[in-house]
Design a protein around this motif. Structure first.
Motif, PDB file in Angstrom:
ATOM      1  N   LEU A  16      -8.331  30.484  -7.180  1.00 26.71           N
ATOM      2  CA  LEU A  16      -7.404  29.878  -6.217  1.00 26.71           C
ATOM      3  C   LEU A  16      -7.075  30.849  -5.092  1.00 26.71           C
ATOM      4  O   LEU A  16      -7.063  30.466  -3.922  1.00 26.71           O
ATOM      5  N   PRO A  51     -20.556  36.449 -18.911  1.00 20.66           N
ATOM      6  CA  PRO A  51     -19.987  37.636 -18.268  1.00 20.66           C
ATOM      7  C   PRO A  51     -20.877  38.856 -18.431  1.00 20.66           C
ATOM      8  O   PRO A  51     -21.320  39.184 -19.531  1.00 20.66           O
ATOM      9  N   VAL A  84     -10.789  24.711 -14.547  1.00 19.72           N
ATOM     10  CA  VAL A  84     -11.873  25.633 -14.886  1.00 19.72           C
ATOM     11  C   VAL A  84     -11.417  26.676 -15.887  1.00 19.72           C
ATOM     12  O   VAL A  84     -10.399  27.333 -15.692  1.00 19.72           O
ATOM     13  N   ASN A  85     -12.102  26.765 -16.996  1.00 20.12           N
ATOM     14  CA  ASN A  85     -11.893  27.880 -17.921  1.00 20.12           C
ATOM     15  C   ASN A  85     -13.159  28.023 -18.759  1.00 20.12           C
ATOM     16  O   ASN A  85     -13.513  27.135 -19.530  1.00 20.12           O
ATOM     17  N   PHE A  86     -13.860  29.118 -18.577  1.00 21.36           N
ATOM     18  CA  PHE A  86     -15.131  29.275 -19.272  1.00 21.36           C
ATOM     19  C   PHE A  86     -14.952  29.822 -20.671  1.00 21.36           C
ATOM     20  O   PHE A  86     -15.865  29.773 -21.478  1.00 21.36           O
ATOM     21  N   ALA A 142     -15.013  32.651 -21.929  1.00 25.77           N
ATOM     22  CA  ALA A 142     -15.606  33.946 -22.278  1.00 25.77           C
ATOM     23  C   ALA A 142     -15.011  35.034 -21.391  1.00 25.77           C
ATOM     24  O   ALA A 142     -14.724  34.810 -20.236  1.00 25.77           O
ATOM     25  N   THR A 143     -14.802  36.209 -21.967  1.00 26.50           N
ATOM     26  CA  THR A 143     -14.342  37.354 -21.198  1.00 26.50           C
ATOM     27  C   THR A 143     -15.227  38.548 -21.548  1.00 26.50           C
ATOM     28  O   THR A 143     -15.467  38.807 -22.721  1.00 26.50           O
ATOM     29  N   ALA A 144     -15.675  39.247 -20.500  1.00 25.36           N
ATOM     30  CA  ALA A 144     -16.505  40.426 -20.749  1.00 25.36           C
ATOM     31  C   ALA A 144     -15.649  41.519 -21.366  1.00 25.36           C
ATOM     32  O   ALA A 144     -14.631  41.904 -20.801  1.00 25.36           O
ATOM     33  N   MET A 195     -10.514  22.214  -3.158  1.00 23.83           N
ATOM     34  CA  MET A 195     -10.849  23.342  -4.012  1.00 23.83           C
ATOM     35  C   MET A 195      -9.858  23.466  -5.162  1.00 23.83           C
ATOM     36  O   MET A 195     -10.237  23.744  -6.304  1.00 23.83           O
ATOM     37  N   TYR A 196      -8.554  23.206  -4.871  1.00 25.24           N
ATOM     38  CA  TYR A 196      -7.534  23.301  -5.915  1.00 25.24           C
ATOM     39  C   TYR A 196      -7.831  22.316  -7.034  1.00 25.24           C
ATOM     40  O   TYR A 196      -7.815  22.671  -8.217  1.00 25.24           O
ATOM     41  N   MET A 204      -8.013  45.195 -11.401  1.00 24.60           N
ATOM     42  CA  MET A 204      -7.562  44.296 -12.470  1.00 24.60           C
ATOM     43  C   MET A 204      -8.731  43.609 -13.162  1.00 24.60           C
ATOM     44  O   MET A 204      -8.683  43.310 -14.349  1.00 24.60           O
ATOM     45  N   LEU A 205      -9.794  43.320 -12.394  1.00 26.94           N
ATOM     46  CA  LEU A 205     -10.955  42.641 -12.958  1.00 26.94           C
ATOM     47  C   LEU A 205     -11.950  43.634 -13.554  1.00 26.94           C
ATOM     48  O   LEU A 205     -13.118  43.304 -13.704  1.00 26.94           O
ATOM     49  N   SER A 206     -11.493  44.838 -13.870  1.00 27.40           N
ATOM     50  CA  SER A 206     -12.300  45.940 -14.415  1.00 27.40           C
ATOM     51  C   SER A 206     -13.564  46.180 -13.614  1.00 27.40           C
ATOM     52  O   SER A 206     -14.652  46.275 -14.143  1.00 27.40           O
ATOM     53  N   VAL A 261      -9.392  32.673 -15.181  1.00 28.34           N
ATOM     54  CA  VAL A 261     -10.248  32.791 -14.003  1.00 28.34           C
ATOM     55  C   VAL A 261      -9.699  31.979 -12.843  1.00 28.34           C
ATOM     56  O   VAL A 261      -9.879  32.330 -11.684  1.00 28.34           O
ATOM     57  N   LYS A 274     -16.315  38.958 -14.773  1.00 28.22           N
ATOM     58  CA  LYS A 274     -15.467  39.219 -15.946  1.00 28.22           C
ATOM     59  C   LYS A 274     -15.230  37.961 -16.777  1.00 28.22           C
ATOM     60  O   LYS A 274     -15.254  38.012 -18.001  1.00 28.22           O
ATOM     61  N   ILE A 317     -10.863  23.512  -8.952  1.00 28.30           N
ATOM     62  CA  ILE A 317     -10.694  24.735  -9.723  1.00 28.30           C
ATOM     63  C   ILE A 317      -9.773  24.514 -10.909  1.00 28.30           C
ATOM     64  O   ILE A 317      -9.935  25.143 -11.946  1.00 28.30           O
ATOM     65  N   GLU A 318      -8.823  23.573 -10.772  1.00 27.00           N
ATOM     66  CA  GLU A 318      -7.685  23.468 -11.684  1.00 27.00           C
ATOM     67  C   GLU A 318      -8.072  23.566 -13.160  1.00 27.00           C
ATOM     68  O   GLU A 318      -7.498  24.331 -13.923  1.00 27.00           O
ATOM     69  N   LEU A 328     -16.605  45.812 -19.611  1.00 22.51           N
ATOM     70  CA  LEU A 328     -16.976  46.137 -18.232  1.00 22.51           C
ATOM     71  C   LEU A 328     -16.281  47.401 -17.753  1.00 22.51           C
ATOM     72  O   LEU A 328     -16.801  48.114 -16.904  1.00 22.51           O
TER      73      LEU A 328
END
Lengths: 169, 101
Positions: free
Chosen positions: B8, B55, A115-117, A119-121, A108-109, A48-50, B3, B50, A112-113, A124
């Motif tokens: 998670l 990336p 987090v969104n960068f 950008a998508t490659a 961690m939750y 799924m993550l190529s 992501v 990704k 992480i909650e 790949l």
């Protein structure tokens, strides 16, 4: 709900389920087989993550080689069948570690909650193996050679450790 | 997909693996719990390759290196287990206390 989210949910559920069965099974071999299920679903997540090449490596190395090695380790040693009620070292310790792990996951939750960068490659999955090969043999050639030395030394060390010692002197 | 779903899942797998590594008494199970934790970390690496800030294919290369080192670790760990079993005839971790002061 798109198909991608649905596949992710199915694979994630299988992975968590395998890990939970691994923690609760009574026989050692059942624990190992449950973990193979987790490894396979993680390989699906890699697709799924190529990362097709990493997925194939995951199936070969983890679900294949390491699991078979662990099965050999289980078969060459004796495991008590009355170990069922002695699974945890002590229930107090189990509870303490369990609470600590729930706390860890909670922290961690929260971290992480958001987090969104963003950008998508994009490319790949296009000739994934070729990209990995080009990068591995140009930019990362010295780490690649070093890691082969690490493997060689580790396996020679493993053979020496597991060898019988009656033939020395 | 974003992501943080992958992060998670990886955090959950890592917590389950750490729980097993700290509470199980059988050495083989402790070893495979460590493998589960390494897998969770690899999942993070591939997810960042990704969806990360920058990336690129580098995350997948790094996860290949960490899979290699994990295989070496499993081999050495299992060899130590076999050698200990030959000397002490047990696979329970709390019986392996030779170096305790």
């Amino acid at each position: 709900m798109t198909g991608e989210v649905m596949i992710f949910l199915v694979l994630a559920t299988i992975a968590i389920f395998g890990a939970l069965v691994m923690l609760n099974a009574s026989k050692v071999i059942h624990m190992l087989l449950a973990l193979v299920l987790t490894f396979l679903s993680i390989a699906g997540l890699y697709v799924m993550l190529s990362a097709e090449f990493v997925a194939v490596v995951q199936v070969l190395i983890y679900s294949g080689a390491i699991s078979i090695m662990m099965i050999f380790g289980i078969m060459l040693t004796k495991h008590h069948h009355d170990a069922k009620e002695r699974t945890y070292r002590s229930s107090q310790r189990g509870w303490l570690v369990g609470v600590a792990m729930v706390l860890f996951f909670g922290i961690m939750y929260v971290l992480i909650e958001g987090v969104n960068f963003g950008a998508t490659a994009p490319d790949l999955h296009v000739e994934n193996t070729k990209q990995i090969g080009l990068s591995l043999y140009s930019h990362y050639v010295i780490p690649f050679e070093l890691v082969s030395i690490v493997l060689l030394v580790a396996f020679i060390g493993a053979i020496l450790l597991a060898k019988r010692e009656e033939d020395t002197e | 997909m974003t992501v943080h779903a992958f992060l998670l899942l990886a955090a959950a797998l890592f917590a389950l693996g750490l729980f097993g590594a700290l509470t199980k008494r059988n050495t083989v199970i402790v070893l495979i719990c460590i493998e589960l934790m390494l897998n969770a970390v690899n999942l993070n690496l591939v997810a960042f390759s990704k969806f990360g800030v920058n990336p690129a294919i580098t995350g997948q290369i790094f996860s290949l290196f960490s899979i290699t080192v994990a295989a070496a670790e499993a081999a050495v760990g299992l060899a130590i287990l076999i050698a200990l079993y030959r000397n002490k005839a047990t696979v329970q971790v709390e019986d392996m206390n030779e170096m305790k002061g």
